[in-house]
Enzyme design. Structure first.
Site, PDB file in Angstrom:
ATOM      1  N   ALA A  13      -8.886 -13.359  -8.128  1.00 52.61           N
ATOM      2  CA  ALA A  13      -9.068 -12.090  -7.253  1.00 52.61           C
ATOM      3  C   ALA A  13      -9.187 -10.923  -8.004  1.00 52.61           C
ATOM      4  O   ALA A  13      -8.981  -9.679  -7.586  1.00 52.61           O
ATOM      5  CB  ALA A  13      -7.740 -12.117  -6.222  1.00 52.61           C
ATOM      6  N   GLY A  17     -14.021 -11.755  -8.834  1.00 50.99           N
ATOM      7  CA  GLY A  17     -13.618 -12.241  -7.451  1.00 50.99           C
ATOM      8  C   GLY A  17     -13.809 -11.359  -6.309  1.00 50.99           C
ATOM      9  O   GLY A  17     -14.034 -11.632  -5.216  1.00 50.99           O
ATOM     10  N   ARG A  85     -14.681 -10.046 -21.217  1.00 55.06           N
ATOM     11  CA  ARG A  85     -14.765  -9.834 -22.563  1.00 55.06           C
ATOM     12  C   ARG A  85     -14.108  -8.323 -22.962  1.00 55.06           C
ATOM     13  O   ARG A  85     -14.098  -7.550 -21.777  1.00 55.06           O
ATOM     14  CB  ARG A  85     -16.293  -9.474 -23.082  1.00 55.06           C
ATOM     15  CG  ARG A  85     -16.907 -10.963 -23.079  1.00 55.06           C
ATOM     16  CD  ARG A  85     -18.385 -10.671 -23.845  1.00 55.06           C
ATOM     17  NE  ARG A  85     -19.327 -10.156 -22.739  1.00 55.06           N
ATOM     18  CZ  ARG A  85     -20.648  -9.815 -23.218  1.00 55.06           C
ATOM     19  NH1 ARG A  85     -20.875  -9.757 -24.645  1.00 55.06           N
ATOM     20  NH2 ARG A  85     -21.386  -9.599 -22.329  1.00 55.06           N
ATOM     21  N   ARG A  91     -19.436 -13.697 -25.315  1.00 53.34           N
ATOM     22  CA  ARG A  91     -18.874 -14.528 -24.273  1.00 53.34           C
ATOM     23  C   ARG A  91     -18.335 -15.723 -25.008  1.00 53.34           C
ATOM     24  O   ARG A  91     -17.219 -16.498 -24.332  1.00 53.34           O
ATOM     25  CB  ARG A  91     -20.003 -14.768 -23.326  1.00 53.34           C
ATOM     26  CG  ARG A  91     -20.608 -13.619 -22.599  1.00 53.34           C
ATOM     27  CD  ARG A  91     -21.545 -13.982 -21.452  1.00 53.34           C
ATOM     28  NE  ARG A  91     -21.911 -12.819 -20.692  1.00 53.34           N
ATOM     29  CZ  ARG A  91     -23.209 -11.959 -21.137  1.00 53.34           C
ATOM     30  NH1 ARG A  91     -23.839 -12.250 -22.344  1.00 53.34           N
ATOM     31  NH2 ARG A  91     -23.554 -10.990 -20.484  1.00 53.34           N
ATOM     32  N   ASN A  98     -10.539 -19.494 -21.584  1.00 50.59           N
ATOM     33  CA  ASN A  98     -11.134 -19.854 -20.432  1.00 50.59           C
ATOM     34  C   ASN A  98     -11.062 -21.261 -19.877  1.00 50.59           C
ATOM     35  O   ASN A  98     -11.103 -21.938 -18.720  1.00 50.59           O
ATOM     36  CB  ASN A  98     -12.202 -19.064 -20.237  1.00 50.59           C
ATOM     37  CG  ASN A  98     -12.103 -17.646 -20.069  1.00 50.59           C
ATOM     38  OD1 ASN A  98     -10.933 -17.241 -19.654  1.00 50.59           O
ATOM     39  ND2 ASN A  98     -12.928 -16.928 -19.750  1.00 50.59           N
ATOM     40  N   ASN A 123     -17.074 -17.015 -17.955  1.00 54.11           N
ATOM     41  CA  ASN A 123     -17.648 -17.106 -19.074  1.00 54.11           C
ATOM     42  C   ASN A 123     -16.977 -17.675 -20.235  1.00 54.11           C
ATOM     43  O   ASN A 123     -15.752 -17.838 -20.176  1.00 54.11           O
ATOM     44  CB  ASN A 123     -18.193 -15.504 -19.498  1.00 54.11           C
ATOM     45  CG  ASN A 123     -19.372 -15.076 -18.856  1.00 54.11           C
ATOM     46  OD1 ASN A 123     -20.460 -15.833 -18.911  1.00 54.11           O
ATOM     47  ND2 ASN A 123     -19.198 -13.967 -18.418  1.00 54.11           N
ATOM     48  N   ARG A 154     -30.764  -7.322 -14.041  1.00 56.48           N
ATOM     49  CA  ARG A 154     -30.755  -6.216 -14.972  1.00 56.48           C
ATOM     50  C   ARG A 154     -32.135  -6.016 -15.594  1.00 56.48           C
ATOM     51  O   ARG A 154     -32.474  -4.867 -15.848  1.00 56.48           O
ATOM     52  CB  ARG A 154     -29.783  -6.779 -16.124  1.00 56.48           C
ATOM     53  CG  ARG A 154     -28.378  -6.791 -15.862  1.00 56.48           C
ATOM     54  CD  ARG A 154     -27.445  -7.225 -17.106  1.00 56.48           C
ATOM     55  NE  ARG A 154     -25.954  -6.937 -16.549  1.00 56.48           N
ATOM     56  CZ  ARG A 154     -24.902  -7.453 -16.847  1.00 56.48           C
ATOM     57  NH1 ARG A 154     -25.207  -8.585 -17.475  1.00 56.48           N
ATOM     58  NH2 ARG A 154     -23.868  -7.425 -16.439  1.00 56.48           N
ATOM     59  N   HIS A 178     -26.648 -18.009 -20.812  1.00 61.78           N
ATOM     60  CA  HIS A 178     -26.017 -16.538 -20.494  1.00 61.78           C
ATOM     61  C   HIS A 178     -25.539 -15.964 -21.590  1.00 61.78           C
ATOM     62  O   HIS A 178     -24.300 -15.940 -21.742  1.00 61.78           O
ATOM     63  CB  HIS A 178     -25.265 -16.691 -18.987  1.00 61.78           C
ATOM     64  CG  HIS A 178     -24.739 -15.171 -18.590  1.00 61.78           C
ATOM     65  ND1 HIS A 178     -25.676 -14.229 -18.430  1.00 61.78           N
ATOM     66  CD2 HIS A 178     -23.553 -14.801 -18.386  1.00 61.78           C
ATOM     67  CE1 HIS A 178     -24.856 -13.131 -17.839  1.00 61.78           C
ATOM     68  NE2 HIS A 178     -23.580 -13.297 -17.940  1.00 61.78           N
TER      69      HIS A 178
HETATM   70  N1  APR Z   1      -6.061 -19.564 -11.506  1.00 59.59           N
HETATM   71  C1  APR Z   1      -6.431 -18.703 -10.693  1.00 59.59           C
HETATM   72  N2  APR Z   1      -6.745 -17.159 -10.913  1.00 59.59           N
HETATM   73  C2  APR Z   1      -6.382 -17.242 -12.304  1.00 59.59           C
HETATM   74  C3  APR Z   1      -6.141 -18.208 -13.300  1.00 59.59           C
HETATM   75  C4  APR Z   1      -5.939 -19.426 -12.893  1.00 59.59           C
HETATM   76  N3  APR Z   1      -5.368 -20.456 -13.521  1.00 59.59           N
HETATM   77  N4  APR Z   1      -6.008 -17.558 -14.577  1.00 59.59           N
HETATM   78  C5  APR Z   1      -6.414 -16.367 -14.274  1.00 59.59           C
HETATM   79  N5  APR Z   1      -6.641 -16.060 -12.819  1.00 59.59           N
HETATM   80  C6  APR Z   1      -7.339 -14.802 -12.392  1.00 59.59           C
HETATM   81  C7  APR Z   1      -6.426 -13.398 -12.909  1.00 59.59           C
HETATM   82  O1  APR Z   1      -5.011 -13.436 -12.399  1.00 59.59           O
HETATM   83  C8  APR Z   1      -7.205 -12.262 -12.509  1.00 59.59           C
HETATM   84  O2  APR Z   1      -7.041 -11.772 -11.403  1.00 59.59           O
HETATM   85  O3  APR Z   1      -8.238 -14.409 -12.742  1.00 59.59           O
HETATM   86  C9  APR Z   1      -8.774 -12.970 -12.510  1.00 59.59           C
HETATM   87  C10 APR Z   1      -9.630 -12.526 -13.474  1.00 59.59           C
HETATM   88  O4  APR Z   1      -9.966 -11.225 -13.092  1.00 59.59           O
HETATM   89  P1  APR Z   1     -10.232  -9.975 -14.037  1.00 59.59           P
HETATM   90  O5  APR Z   1      -9.525  -9.930 -15.192  1.00 59.59           O
HETATM   91  O6  APR Z   1     -10.369  -8.785 -13.313  1.00 59.59           O
HETATM   92  O7  APR Z   1     -11.628 -10.360 -14.839  1.00 59.59           O
HETATM   93  P2  APR Z   1     -13.145 -10.325 -14.220  1.00 59.59           P
HETATM   94  O8  APR Z   1     -13.699  -9.158 -14.462  1.00 59.59           O
HETATM   95  O9  APR Z   1     -13.168 -10.601 -12.769  1.00 59.59           O
HETATM   96  O10 APR Z   1     -13.969 -11.522 -14.759  1.00 59.59           O
HETATM   97  C11 APR Z   1     -13.806 -12.705 -14.656  1.00 59.59           C
HETATM   98  O11 APR Z   1     -15.783 -13.708 -14.814  1.00 59.59           O
HETATM   99  O12 APR Z   1     -17.945 -12.525 -15.480  1.00 59.59           O
HETATM  100  C12 APR Z   1     -16.816 -13.364 -15.783  1.00 59.59           C
HETATM  101  O13 APR Z   1     -16.289 -12.817 -18.146  1.00 59.59           O
HETATM  102  C13 APR Z   1     -15.998 -12.687 -16.991  1.00 59.59           C
HETATM  103  O14 APR Z   1     -14.888 -14.788 -17.331  1.00 59.59           O
HETATM  104  C14 APR Z   1     -14.576 -13.657 -16.731  1.00 59.59           C
HETATM  105  C15 APR Z   1     -14.734 -13.623 -15.257  1.00 59.59           C
END
Ligand code: APR
Length: 312
Positions: A13, A17, A85, A91, A98, A123, A154, A178
């Site tokens: 989220a 997300g 990142r 990535r 991840n 990623n 893009r 990507h």
């Molecule tokens: N289960 C559920 N959620 C998780 C887990 C897990 N095991 N581990 C981490 N999260 C959640 C985090 O709590 C966080 O809210 O995933 C979310 C990631 O959100 P952000 O840190 O804001 O990252 P975001 O910019 O959304 O990117 C997420 O998408 O584009 C790709 O490179 C980017 O790998 C990254 C992903």
């Protein structure tokens, strides 16, 4: 299989997300469930979005959770959980951290949404999509990665800016992984049907291709904390919608290849038809030798990473 009014689960989220869920909500999807390890984060964003319904005129159910039971019956699961990142990172630098997250999330999906189609966003995209297919054991056509729509968008933006035309009339095509090895295809990129090779000189096209390949990094550098999310989250929502409503949109996505383009046992960006069964068809473009070599070079890079880092 025809899917119904629709339930989409969005895992993670965070920035991507939540953006994806917000775009889906505005498309009046029946139910959107946001799942995050931080329950309050998912619940709070879901409540905030629900309250926005009256303002923006949408009324589907939006909820937040940390429990996989709540994704039961999801037609589509969008996976955004994982680290983004930071400046200076590729990535691929995210792969170790991840991959563990995707293993955990994949188990939850396999148990609680076994008939869903998975749209991957985490990623390094092409590697995490491959890993997710292995963890879930889903048929490869029911696991697909979001990248080409974003990379093409893009490129579209840069072309529309350069030519001073609406981005609505630009159709770009970017294949490959990507990352730095992505393959923008100027011959298949058009403005109102006219290839850009007839509209711009080679140097300008080259500059646009290079800026497209570094498009994510350009934003990471500006943000300093985290990576792009409006366009990536929206692109994932468009894929989820095409699957849910069986729209059969033709979109570049990371799909599992079984010989197409001379490649197999790899997820890489190619044009596909996305419908209720996931990837329903892989479109084989007629590529010239240098274009095919670039695509195969991109695939070779990821093949090496799959074996050396993830042990496949
Ligand atoms: N289960 C559920 N959620 C998780 C887990 C897990 N095991 N581990 C981490 N999260 C959640 C985090 O709590 C966080 O809210 O995933 C979310 C990631 O959100 P952000 O840190 O804001 O990252 P975001 O910019 O959304 O990117 C997420 O998408 O584009 C790709 O490179 C980017 O790998 C990254 C992903």
């Amino acid at each position: 299989m025809t899917r119904g009014a629709g339930k989409v689960a969005v895992i993670g989220a965070g920035n991507v997300g939540a953006t994806c869920a917000f775009v889906l909500a505005q498309k009046n999807i029946g139910e959107v469930v946001l799942l995050d390890i931080y329950e309050g984060f998912a619940k709070g964003k879901a409540l905030d979005m629900s309250q926005g319904g009256q303002i923006l005129n949408y009324d589907g159910k939006i909820s937040g959770t940390k429990d996989y039971e709540d994704i039961e019956g999801a037609d589509v699961v969008v996976v955004t959980s994982g680290f983004p990142r930071k400046p200076g990172m590729t990535r691929e630098d995210l792969v170790g951290k991840n991959a563990d997250i995707i293993s955990q999330v994949g188990q939850g999906i396999r148990e609680h949404a076994p008939d869903s189609v998975i749209v991957m966003v985490t990623n390094p995209l092409d590697l995490m999509t491959y890993h997710m297919q292995k963890v879930t054991g889903f048929p490869p056509e029911r696991v697909v990665g979001q990248a080409g729509i974003l990379d093409s968008a893009r490129m579209t933006h840069f072309i529309s800016q350069t030519l001073g035309v609406s981005n609505e009339d630009v159709q770009a095509m970017v294949l490959g992984g990507h990352g730095d090895t992505m393959v923008p295809l100027p011959r298949y990129t058009t403005v109102a049907g006219v290839p850009i090779t007839q509209l711009m000189d080679e140097k300008t096209i080259q500059a646009i291709c290079e800026r497209t390949a570094g498009g994510g990094g350009e934003i990471v550098k500006m943000l300093e904390k985290g990576s792009a999310f409006y366009a990536p989250g929206s692109a994932a929502a468009i894929m989820a919608e095409s699957i849910l409503k069986d729209r059969k949109r033709s979109l570049p996505c990371s799909a599992y290849l079984t010989g197409q383009y001379g490649l197999e046992d790899i997820y890489i960006g190619v044009p596909v038809i996305l419908g209720s069964n996931g990837v329903e068809c892989i479109i084989e473009l007629d590529l010239e030798d240098p274009e095919l070599e670039s695509l195969q070079g991109s695939a070779a890079f990821y093949k090496e990473q799959l074996s050396s880092i993830l042990g496949y």
